[in-house]
Design an enzyme around this catalytic site. Structure first.
Site, PDB file in Angstrom:
ATOM      1  CB  CYS A 135      -0.971   0.082   1.152  1.00 19.38           C
ATOM      2  SG  CYS A 135      -1.831  -1.445   1.533  1.00 19.38           S
ATOM      3  CB  ALA A 163       0.087   5.933  -3.120  1.00 24.09           C
ATOM      4  N   PRO A 164       1.807   7.788  -0.769  1.00 27.42           N
ATOM      5  CG  PRO A 164       2.253   9.741   0.068  1.00 27.42           C
ATOM      6  CD  PRO A 164       1.630   8.528   0.546  1.00 27.42           C
ATOM      7  CE  LYS A 173       4.674   3.318   6.559  1.00 31.23           C
ATOM      8  NZ  LYS A 173       3.932   4.619   6.499  1.00 31.23           N
ATOM      9  CG  ASP A 214      -1.940   2.971  -3.224  1.00 32.19           C
ATOM     10  OD1 ASP A 214      -1.197   3.082  -2.158  1.00 32.19           O
ATOM     11  OD2 ASP A 214      -2.984   3.182  -3.538  1.00 32.19           O
ATOM     12  CB  CYS A 267      -1.477   6.255  10.618  1.00 34.97           C
ATOM     13  SG  CYS A 267      -2.799   6.461   9.632  1.00 34.97           S
TER      14      CYS A 267
END
Length: 465
Positions: free
Chosen positions: A104, A106-107, A110, A128, A226
Protein backbone atom coordinates in the site's frame (compact mmCIF):
# COMPACT_ATOMS: atom_id res chain seq x y z
CA UNK A 1 -10.20 23.03 19.22
CA UNK A 2 -10.58 19.46 17.94
CA UNK A 3 -14.00 18.09 18.86
CA UNK A 4 -13.58 14.35 19.42
CA UNK A 5 -16.60 12.04 19.14
CA UNK A 6 -18.07 10.98 22.49
CA UNK A 7 -17.82 7.33 21.46
CA UNK A 8 -14.11 7.82 20.79
CA UNK A 9 -13.33 9.50 24.12
CA UNK A 10 -15.33 6.92 26.08
CA UNK A 11 -13.48 4.09 24.34
CA UNK A 12 -10.03 5.42 25.11
CA UNK A 13 -10.87 6.39 28.68
CA UNK A 14 -11.72 2.73 29.18
CA UNK A 15 -8.55 1.50 27.42
CA UNK A 16 -6.01 4.02 28.72
CA UNK A 17 -7.39 5.08 32.08
CA UNK A 18 -5.62 8.22 33.38
CA UNK A 19 -3.41 8.40 30.24
CA UNK A 20 -6.49 9.15 28.14
CA UNK A 21 -6.36 12.78 29.24
CA UNK A 22 -2.76 12.97 27.99
CA UNK A 23 -3.89 11.66 24.62
CA UNK A 24 -6.80 14.08 24.29
CA UNK A 25 -4.66 17.01 25.41
CA UNK A 26 -1.93 16.18 22.89
CA UNK A 27 -4.48 15.88 20.09
CA UNK A 28 -5.93 19.30 20.94
CA UNK A 29 -3.04 21.39 22.21
CA UNK A 30 0.01 20.25 20.24
CA UNK A 31 0.92 21.15 16.67
CA UNK A 32 1.66 18.19 14.36
CA UNK A 33 5.38 17.57 14.03
CA UNK A 34 6.97 17.85 10.59
CA UNK A 35 10.16 16.16 9.48
CA UNK A 36 12.17 15.11 6.44
CA UNK A 37 14.69 12.47 5.37
CA UNK A 38 17.86 13.15 3.39
CA UNK A 39 18.39 10.93 0.33
CA UNK A 40 21.49 8.77 0.84
CA UNK A 41 21.32 7.57 -2.79
CA UNK A 42 22.30 11.02 -4.05
CA UNK A 43 25.78 12.44 -4.19
CA UNK A 44 26.76 14.03 -0.88
CA UNK A 45 25.68 17.67 -1.06
CA UNK A 46 24.88 20.42 1.39
CA UNK A 47 21.26 21.34 1.95
CA UNK A 48 19.82 24.57 3.31
CA UNK A 49 17.73 23.10 6.12
CA UNK A 50 18.75 23.09 9.76
CA UNK A 51 19.96 19.68 10.94
CA UNK A 52 20.00 20.44 14.66
CA UNK A 53 17.00 18.26 15.61
CA UNK A 54 17.41 14.66 14.40
CA UNK A 55 14.54 12.17 14.52
CA UNK A 56 16.05 9.66 16.94
CA UNK A 57 16.09 6.10 15.62
CA UNK A 58 15.88 7.06 11.92
CA UNK A 59 18.89 7.42 9.64
CA UNK A 60 19.34 10.87 8.04
CA UNK A 61 16.05 12.23 9.38
CA UNK A 62 15.44 15.65 10.96
CA UNK A 63 12.56 17.72 12.25
CA UNK A 64 11.70 20.65 10.00
CA UNK A 65 9.41 21.79 7.22
CA UNK A 66 9.97 21.27 3.49
CA UNK A 67 8.49 23.31 0.64
CA UNK A 68 7.65 21.71 -2.69
CA UNK A 69 9.37 24.59 -4.52
CA UNK A 70 12.66 24.27 -2.62
CA UNK A 71 15.65 22.91 -4.59
CA UNK A 72 16.09 20.21 -1.93
CA UNK A 73 12.65 18.78 -2.75
CA UNK A 74 12.72 19.39 -6.51
CA UNK A 75 16.10 17.64 -6.80
CA UNK A 76 15.02 14.63 -4.72
CA UNK A 77 17.50 15.35 -1.95
CA UNK A 78 14.81 15.27 0.76
CA UNK A 79 11.44 13.65 1.38
CA UNK A 80 8.92 15.26 3.70
CA UNK A 81 7.41 12.65 6.00
CA UNK A 82 5.60 12.46 9.31
CA UNK A 83 8.27 11.28 11.80
CA UNK A 84 6.41 8.30 13.32
CA UNK A 85 5.56 7.09 9.80
CA UNK A 86 9.30 6.71 9.11
CA UNK A 87 9.61 3.72 11.44
CA UNK A 88 7.94 0.87 9.50
CA UNK A 89 10.52 1.05 6.69
CA UNK A 90 13.34 1.39 9.22
CA UNK A 91 12.06 -1.65 11.14
CA UNK A 92 11.98 -3.69 7.91
CA UNK A 93 15.82 -3.64 7.88
CA UNK A 94 15.95 -4.35 4.15
CA UNK A 95 19.26 -5.59 2.76
CA UNK A 96 20.65 -5.07 -0.76
CA UNK A 97 19.69 -7.94 -3.05
CA UNK A 98 16.33 -8.67 -1.40
CA UNK A 99 12.96 -8.75 -3.12
CA UNK A 100 10.68 -6.30 -1.31
CA UNK A 101 7.02 -5.39 -1.70
CA UNK A 102 5.44 -2.16 -0.46
CA UNK A 103 1.84 -3.24 -0.87
CA UNK A 104 0.00 0.00 0.00
CA UNK A 105 2.77 2.28 -1.15
CA UNK A 106 1.39 5.69 -2.14
CA UNK A 107 2.46 8.44 -1.81
CA UNK A 108 5.92 6.87 -1.45
CA UNK A 109 7.46 7.70 1.92
CA UNK A 110 8.09 4.09 2.84
CA UNK A 111 8.98 3.09 -0.73
CA UNK A 112 11.70 5.73 -0.99
CA UNK A 113 13.16 4.54 2.33
CA UNK A 114 13.03 0.87 1.28
CA UNK A 115 14.66 1.69 -2.07
CA UNK A 116 17.37 3.59 -0.25
CA UNK A 117 18.14 0.51 1.85
CA UNK A 118 18.33 -1.68 -1.29
CA UNK A 119 20.84 0.75 -2.85
CA UNK A 120 19.90 -0.31 -6.38
CA UNK A 121 20.54 -4.01 -5.71
CA UNK A 122 17.48 -6.27 -5.59
CA UNK A 123 13.86 -5.49 -6.40
CA UNK A 124 11.24 -3.15 -4.99
CA UNK A 125 7.65 -3.62 -6.09
CA UNK A 126 5.72 -0.51 -5.06
CA UNK A 127 1.97 -0.99 -5.44
CA UNK A 128 -1.16 0.98 -4.71
CA UNK A 129 -4.77 0.28 -5.61
CA UNK A 130 -5.54 3.97 -6.30
CA UNK A 131 -4.60 5.07 -9.83
CA UNK A 132 -4.32 8.76 -8.90
CA UNK A 133 -2.16 8.06 -5.84
CA UNK A 134 0.03 5.67 -7.84
CA UNK A 135 0.94 8.54 -10.18
CA UNK A 136 2.20 10.51 -7.18
CA UNK A 137 4.08 7.41 -6.02
CA UNK A 138 5.82 7.22 -9.38
CA UNK A 139 6.81 10.89 -9.27
CA UNK A 140 8.32 10.51 -5.81
CA UNK A 141 10.30 7.37 -6.68
CA UNK A 142 11.60 8.98 -9.88
CA UNK A 143 12.63 12.11 -7.98
CA UNK A 144 14.40 9.91 -5.43
CA UNK A 145 16.51 8.38 -8.23
CA UNK A 146 15.33 4.78 -7.76
CA UNK A 147 16.46 2.43 -10.54
CA UNK A 148 15.13 -0.96 -9.39
CA UNK A 149 11.43 -0.40 -8.73
CA UNK A 150 8.42 -1.93 -10.44
CA UNK A 151 5.47 0.40 -9.82
CA UNK A 152 2.06 -1.26 -10.13
CA UNK A 153 -1.57 -0.20 -9.77
CA UNK A 154 -3.32 -3.39 -8.68
CA UNK A 155 -5.50 -4.86 -5.96
CA UNK A 156 -3.53 -7.00 -3.48
CA UNK A 157 -5.49 -10.09 -4.54
CA UNK A 158 -4.63 -9.62 -8.21
CA UNK A 159 -0.99 -8.94 -7.42
CA UNK A 160 -0.90 -12.21 -5.45
CA UNK A 161 -1.77 -14.12 -8.62
CA UNK A 162 1.60 -13.09 -10.08
CA UNK A 163 3.94 -13.26 -7.05
CA UNK A 164 3.20 -16.46 -5.14
CA UNK A 165 5.70 -17.08 -2.28
CA UNK A 166 8.03 -14.55 -3.93
CA UNK A 167 9.08 -11.68 -1.65
CA UNK A 168 11.69 -11.69 1.12
CA UNK A 169 9.95 -8.81 2.89
CA UNK A 170 6.55 -7.18 2.57
CA UNK A 171 5.55 -3.87 4.12
CA UNK A 172 1.82 -3.33 4.60
CA UNK A 173 0.99 0.17 5.83
CA UNK A 174 -2.69 -0.64 5.83
CA UNK A 175 -5.61 1.70 5.16
CA UNK A 176 -7.09 2.38 8.58
CA UNK A 177 -9.46 4.54 10.60
CA UNK A 178 -6.71 7.18 10.91
CA UNK A 179 -7.14 7.94 14.61
CA UNK A 180 -3.44 8.70 14.94
CA UNK A 181 -3.74 11.48 12.36
CA UNK A 182 -6.67 13.38 13.88
CA UNK A 183 -4.62 16.43 14.88
CA UNK A 184 -2.84 16.48 11.51
CA UNK A 185 -6.02 15.89 9.51
CA UNK A 186 -9.08 17.03 11.53
CA UNK A 187 -11.37 16.00 8.65
CA UNK A 188 -10.67 12.37 9.59
CA UNK A 189 -12.68 12.93 12.77
CA UNK A 190 -15.85 13.50 10.79
CA UNK A 191 -15.99 9.98 9.33
CA UNK A 192 -14.83 8.12 12.45
CA UNK A 193 -17.13 5.62 14.12
CA UNK A 194 -16.71 2.27 15.79
CA UNK A 195 -18.45 0.68 12.79
CA UNK A 196 -15.84 2.29 10.53
CA UNK A 197 -13.06 0.80 12.68
CA UNK A 198 -14.54 -2.67 12.15
CA UNK A 199 -14.91 -2.02 8.41
CA UNK A 200 -11.22 -1.14 8.29
CA UNK A 201 -10.37 -4.31 10.22
CA UNK A 202 -12.19 -6.44 7.64
CA UNK A 203 -10.39 -4.70 4.78
CA UNK A 204 -7.02 -5.15 6.50
CA UNK A 205 -7.59 -8.90 6.76
CA UNK A 206 -8.30 -9.08 3.03
CA UNK A 207 -5.10 -7.19 2.23
CA UNK A 208 -3.02 -9.30 4.60
CA UNK A 209 -4.45 -12.57 3.27
CA UNK A 210 -3.06 -11.61 -0.14
CA UNK A 211 0.25 -10.55 1.43
CA UNK A 212 0.71 -13.95 3.10
CA UNK A 213 0.44 -15.59 -0.33
CA UNK A 214 3.20 -13.39 -1.72
CA UNK A 215 5.67 -13.77 1.16
CA UNK A 216 8.23 -16.53 0.79
CA UNK A 217 8.54 -19.15 3.56
CA UNK A 218 10.67 -17.59 6.30
CA UNK A 219 10.06 -14.10 4.94
CA UNK A 220 9.11 -11.12 7.09
CA UNK A 221 5.96 -9.02 7.11
CA UNK A 222 5.97 -5.48 8.50
CA UNK A 223 2.45 -4.42 9.39
CA UNK A 224 1.66 -0.84 10.36
CA UNK A 225 -1.25 1.55 10.78
CA UNK A 226 -1.73 5.17 11.82
CA UNK A 227 -4.53 4.34 14.23
CA UNK A 228 -4.76 3.61 17.97
CA UNK A 229 -7.58 1.09 17.57
CA UNK A 230 -6.72 -2.35 19.02
CA UNK A 231 -9.16 -3.87 16.51
CA UNK A 232 -6.81 -2.75 13.72
CA UNK A 233 -3.56 -3.26 15.61
CA UNK A 234 -3.05 -5.95 18.27
CA UNK A 235 -6.13 -7.89 17.19
CA UNK A 236 -4.97 -8.00 13.57
CA UNK A 237 -1.54 -9.26 14.64
CA UNK A 238 -3.20 -11.92 16.81
CA UNK A 239 -5.29 -12.96 13.82
CA UNK A 240 -2.13 -13.35 11.70
CA UNK A 241 -0.47 -15.45 14.40
CA UNK A 242 -3.51 -17.67 14.86
CA UNK A 243 -4.58 -18.04 11.23
CA UNK A 244 -1.19 -18.35 9.53
CA UNK A 245 1.06 -19.35 12.44
CA UNK A 246 3.20 -16.23 11.95
CA UNK A 247 5.76 -15.51 14.67
CA UNK A 248 5.63 -12.05 16.23
CA UNK A 249 9.26 -10.89 16.20
CA UNK A 250 10.80 -8.37 18.60
CA UNK A 251 11.48 -4.83 17.42
CA UNK A 252 14.58 -3.06 18.71
CA UNK A 253 14.55 0.73 18.60
CA UNK A 254 17.34 2.67 20.28
CA UNK A 255 16.79 6.14 21.77
CA UNK A 256 13.14 6.09 20.72
CA UNK A 257 10.23 6.95 22.95
CA UNK A 258 7.57 4.35 22.16
CA UNK A 259 5.32 1.91 23.99
CA UNK A 260 4.87 -1.85 23.70
CA UNK A 261 1.71 -3.39 22.31
CA UNK A 262 -0.88 -4.52 24.83
CA UNK A 263 -1.83 -8.25 24.99
CA UNK A 264 -4.92 -7.35 27.04
CA UNK A 265 -6.36 -5.57 23.99
CA UNK A 266 -6.35 -8.82 21.99
CA UNK A 267 -6.04 -12.50 22.95
CA UNK A 268 -3.52 -12.18 25.83
CA UNK A 269 -0.67 -13.42 23.62
CA UNK A 270 2.46 -12.20 25.48
CA UNK A 271 4.32 -11.88 22.16
CA UNK A 272 2.16 -8.84 21.39
CA UNK A 273 4.50 -6.85 23.62
CA UNK A 274 6.99 -7.21 20.72
CA UNK A 275 4.86 -4.77 18.72
CA UNK A 276 5.32 -1.03 19.19
CA UNK A 277 3.05 1.98 19.51
CA UNK A 278 3.80 5.66 19.06
CA UNK A 279 1.47 8.03 20.94
CA UNK A 280 1.20 11.78 20.22
CA UNK A 281 1.92 12.60 23.87
CA UNK A 282 5.35 10.91 23.56
CA UNK A 283 6.45 13.94 21.48
CA UNK A 284 7.94 11.95 18.58
CA UNK A 285 5.17 12.46 16.03
CA UNK A 286 1.63 11.29 15.33
CA UNK A 287 0.05 7.95 16.20
CA UNK A 288 1.56 4.81 14.70
CA UNK A 289 1.51 1.06 15.33
CA UNK A 290 4.12 -1.37 13.93
CA UNK A 291 4.50 -5.14 14.09
CA UNK A 292 7.19 -7.38 12.62
CA UNK A 293 6.17 -10.95 11.84
CA UNK A 294 7.79 -13.98 10.22
CA UNK A 295 6.13 -16.55 8.02
CA UNK A 296 6.91 -20.16 9.03
CA UNK A 297 9.85 -21.59 7.07
CA UNK A 298 7.76 -24.64 6.13
CA UNK A 299 4.69 -22.66 5.05
CA UNK A 300 3.90 -22.50 1.35
CA UNK A 301 0.57 -20.74 0.78
CA UNK A 302 -0.94 -21.57 -2.59
CA UNK A 303 -2.31 -18.58 -4.40
CA UNK A 304 -6.01 -18.37 -5.12
CA UNK A 305 -6.89 -19.46 -8.62
CA UNK A 306 -8.05 -16.63 -10.82
CA UNK A 307 -10.92 -16.95 -13.22
CA UNK A 308 -9.64 -17.67 -16.66
CA UNK A 309 -10.47 -15.02 -19.16
CA UNK A 310 -10.09 -15.16 -22.90
CA UNK A 311 -7.40 -12.80 -23.99
CA UNK A 312 -6.40 -11.80 -27.45
CA UNK A 313 -2.89 -12.67 -28.40
CA UNK A 314 -0.66 -9.70 -27.90
CA UNK A 315 2.31 -8.94 -30.04
CA UNK A 316 5.58 -8.61 -28.19
CA UNK A 317 5.57 -5.03 -26.92
CA UNK A 318 9.22 -4.88 -25.86
CA UNK A 319 12.46 -5.48 -27.68
CA UNK A 320 16.18 -4.83 -27.32
CA UNK A 321 17.93 -1.79 -28.77
CA UNK A 322 19.16 -1.97 -32.34
CA UNK A 323 22.74 -0.96 -33.18
CA UNK A 324 21.40 2.15 -34.87
CA UNK A 325 19.48 3.15 -31.75
CA UNK A 326 22.53 2.59 -29.56
CA UNK A 327 24.42 4.97 -31.86
CA UNK A 328 21.70 7.60 -31.32
CA UNK A 329 21.76 7.28 -27.54
CA UNK A 330 25.51 6.98 -26.91
CA UNK A 331 26.44 10.60 -27.86
CA UNK A 332 23.74 11.96 -25.51
CA UNK A 333 25.08 9.91 -22.57
CA UNK A 334 28.78 10.43 -23.35
CA UNK A 335 29.23 13.82 -21.54
CA UNK A 336 27.95 12.35 -18.26
CA UNK A 337 29.45 10.12 -15.61
CA UNK A 338 27.22 7.05 -15.46
CA UNK A 339 26.37 5.31 -12.16
CA UNK A 340 26.91 1.56 -11.97
CA UNK A 341 23.23 0.88 -12.70
CA UNK A 342 23.86 2.19 -16.24
CA UNK A 343 27.12 0.38 -16.92
CA UNK A 344 25.53 -2.11 -19.35
CA UNK A 345 22.74 0.06 -20.72
CA UNK A 346 23.37 -0.78 -24.39
CA UNK A 347 22.73 -4.51 -23.90
CA UNK A 348 20.23 -4.48 -21.01
CA UNK A 349 17.86 -1.74 -22.08
CA UNK A 350 14.53 -2.56 -23.66
CA UNK A 351 12.28 -0.49 -25.93
CA UNK A 352 8.51 -0.23 -25.62
CA UNK A 353 6.58 2.21 -27.84
CA UNK A 354 9.84 4.16 -28.36
CA UNK A 355 10.47 4.44 -24.59
CA UNK A 356 13.93 3.15 -23.66
CA UNK A 357 14.09 1.66 -20.18
CA UNK A 358 16.24 -0.54 -17.97
CA UNK A 359 13.81 -3.09 -16.49
CA UNK A 360 13.66 -4.02 -12.82
CA UNK A 361 11.77 -7.23 -13.64
CA UNK A 362 10.84 -9.03 -16.85
CA UNK A 363 8.97 -12.09 -15.52
CA UNK A 364 5.68 -12.54 -13.61
CA UNK A 365 4.35 -9.18 -14.85
CA UNK A 366 2.18 -10.08 -17.84
CA UNK A 367 -1.21 -8.32 -17.71
CA UNK A 368 -0.36 -6.23 -14.65
CA UNK A 369 -1.11 -2.51 -14.62
CA UNK A 370 2.44 -1.16 -14.65
CA UNK A 371 3.29 2.52 -14.38
CA UNK A 372 7.04 2.08 -14.41
CA UNK A 373 9.41 -0.88 -14.70
CA UNK A 374 12.93 -0.04 -13.59
CA UNK A 375 13.85 3.36 -14.92
CA UNK A 376 13.47 5.15 -18.19
CA UNK A 377 16.49 6.45 -20.06
CA UNK A 378 14.43 8.45 -22.50
CA UNK A 379 12.42 8.56 -25.68
CA UNK A 380 13.43 7.66 -29.21
CA UNK A 381 12.19 10.18 -31.72
CA UNK A 382 12.90 10.52 -35.44
CA UNK A 383 16.69 10.28 -35.74
CA UNK A 384 17.27 11.52 -32.20
CA UNK A 385 17.10 10.55 -28.54
CA UNK A 386 15.59 12.66 -25.77
CA UNK A 387 16.75 11.79 -22.22
CA UNK A 388 14.13 11.42 -19.48
CA UNK A 389 13.70 13.43 -16.30
CA UNK A 390 14.22 10.20 -14.37
CA UNK A 391 17.67 9.85 -15.95
CA UNK A 392 18.62 13.30 -14.63
CA UNK A 393 17.61 12.20 -11.12
CA UNK A 394 19.74 9.04 -11.44
CA UNK A 395 22.77 10.88 -12.84
CA UNK A 396 22.77 13.10 -9.74
CA UNK A 397 23.88 10.06 -7.73
CA UNK A 398 27.45 10.58 -8.97
CA UNK A 399 29.60 13.64 -9.59
CA UNK A 400 28.88 15.39 -12.88
CA UNK A 401 30.70 18.07 -14.89
CA UNK A 402 28.13 18.78 -17.61
CA UNK A 403 26.11 20.92 -15.18
CA UNK A 404 24.83 24.47 -15.51
CA UNK A 405 24.18 26.30 -12.22
CA UNK A 406 21.16 28.63 -12.37
CA UNK A 407 20.45 31.68 -10.27
CA UNK A 408 17.23 31.96 -8.26
CA UNK A 409 15.13 33.86 -10.86
CA UNK A 410 16.16 31.44 -13.64
CA UNK A 411 15.49 28.43 -11.37
CA UNK A 412 11.96 29.69 -10.64
CA UNK A 413 11.37 30.49 -14.31
CA UNK A 414 12.54 27.04 -15.39
CA UNK A 415 10.25 25.28 -12.90
CA UNK A 416 7.48 27.43 -14.34
CA UNK A 417 8.21 25.95 -17.80
CA UNK A 418 9.97 28.91 -19.42
CA UNK A 419 12.80 28.87 -21.96
CA UNK A 420 15.88 30.72 -20.72
CA UNK A 421 18.17 32.98 -22.73
CA UNK A 422 21.65 34.35 -22.30
CA UNK A 423 23.04 31.15 -20.80
CA UNK A 424 26.58 29.76 -20.94
CA UNK A 425 27.32 28.74 -24.56
CA UNK A 426 30.31 26.54 -23.70
CA UNK A 427 28.18 23.45 -23.01
CA UNK A 428 26.06 22.38 -25.96
CA UNK A 429 23.23 19.89 -26.26
CA UNK A 430 21.64 18.22 -23.24
CA UNK A 431 23.02 19.42 -19.93
CA UNK A 432 22.11 18.92 -16.31
CA UNK A 433 20.74 21.92 -14.45
CA UNK A 434 21.27 22.72 -10.80
CA UNK A 435 20.33 25.37 -8.29
CA UNK A 436 22.31 25.74 -5.07
CA UNK A 437 24.39 22.88 -6.51
CA UNK A 438 21.43 20.47 -6.47
CA UNK A 439 20.72 18.83 -9.85
CA UNK A 440 17.02 18.97 -10.69
CA UNK A 441 16.49 18.61 -14.46
CA UNK A 442 17.78 18.37 -18.00
CA UNK A 443 17.89 21.34 -20.33
CA UNK A 444 19.10 21.62 -23.92
CA UNK A 445 21.51 24.43 -24.68
CA UNK A 446 21.71 25.81 -28.19
CA UNK A 447 24.59 27.61 -29.88
CA UNK A 448 22.96 31.00 -29.43
CA UNK A 449 22.59 30.56 -25.65
CA UNK A 450 18.94 29.52 -25.57
CA UNK A 451 18.20 26.89 -22.91
CA UNK A 452 15.23 24.77 -23.91
CA UNK A 453 13.00 23.57 -21.09
CA UNK A 454 12.76 19.81 -20.47
CA UNK A 455 11.25 19.97 -17.00
CA UNK A 456 8.16 17.67 -17.07
CA UNK A 457 4.89 19.54 -17.53
CA UNK A 458 3.23 17.55 -14.75
CA UNK A 459 5.83 18.76 -12.23
CA UNK A 460 5.90 22.41 -13.19
CA UNK A 461 5.12 25.01 -10.54
CA UNK A 462 2.52 27.25 -12.09
CA UNK A 463 2.89 30.12 -9.66
CA UNK A 464 6.38 31.46 -9.06
CA UNK A 465 7.24 32.48 -5.50
Amino acid sequence: MLKLPNEFTAKYRKLLGPKADQLFAAMNDKEPKKAFRINALKQKQDIGYALSKPVLGINNAYYGQVSGSDPEWVSGMVYSQEPAAMFPAQIAQVKPGEKVLDLCAAPGGKSTALAEQLRGDGLLVANDISSSRTKVLRENLERWGVTNALITNESPARLAQHFNNFFDKIVVDAPCSGEGMFRKNPDAVSYWSQDYVLTCQSRQKEILAAATEMLRPGGELIYSTCTFAPEEDEQIVSWLAQTYNFEILPITLSNTNCAAGNPDWADQNPALTNTVRFWPFDELGEGQFVARLQKPASSVITKAKSQRQKRKREKASTRHLTNQEVELIAPVLKPFNLPSALSEWSTRCLVSHDHVFLPALTTNIAHLKILNNGFELGLLKKNRFEPSHQLAMVLSQVEQKQVLELNQPDFAAFLHGETLRGQDKKMQGFILLSYQHLIFSFGKNTRDGVLKNFYPKGLRILKKD
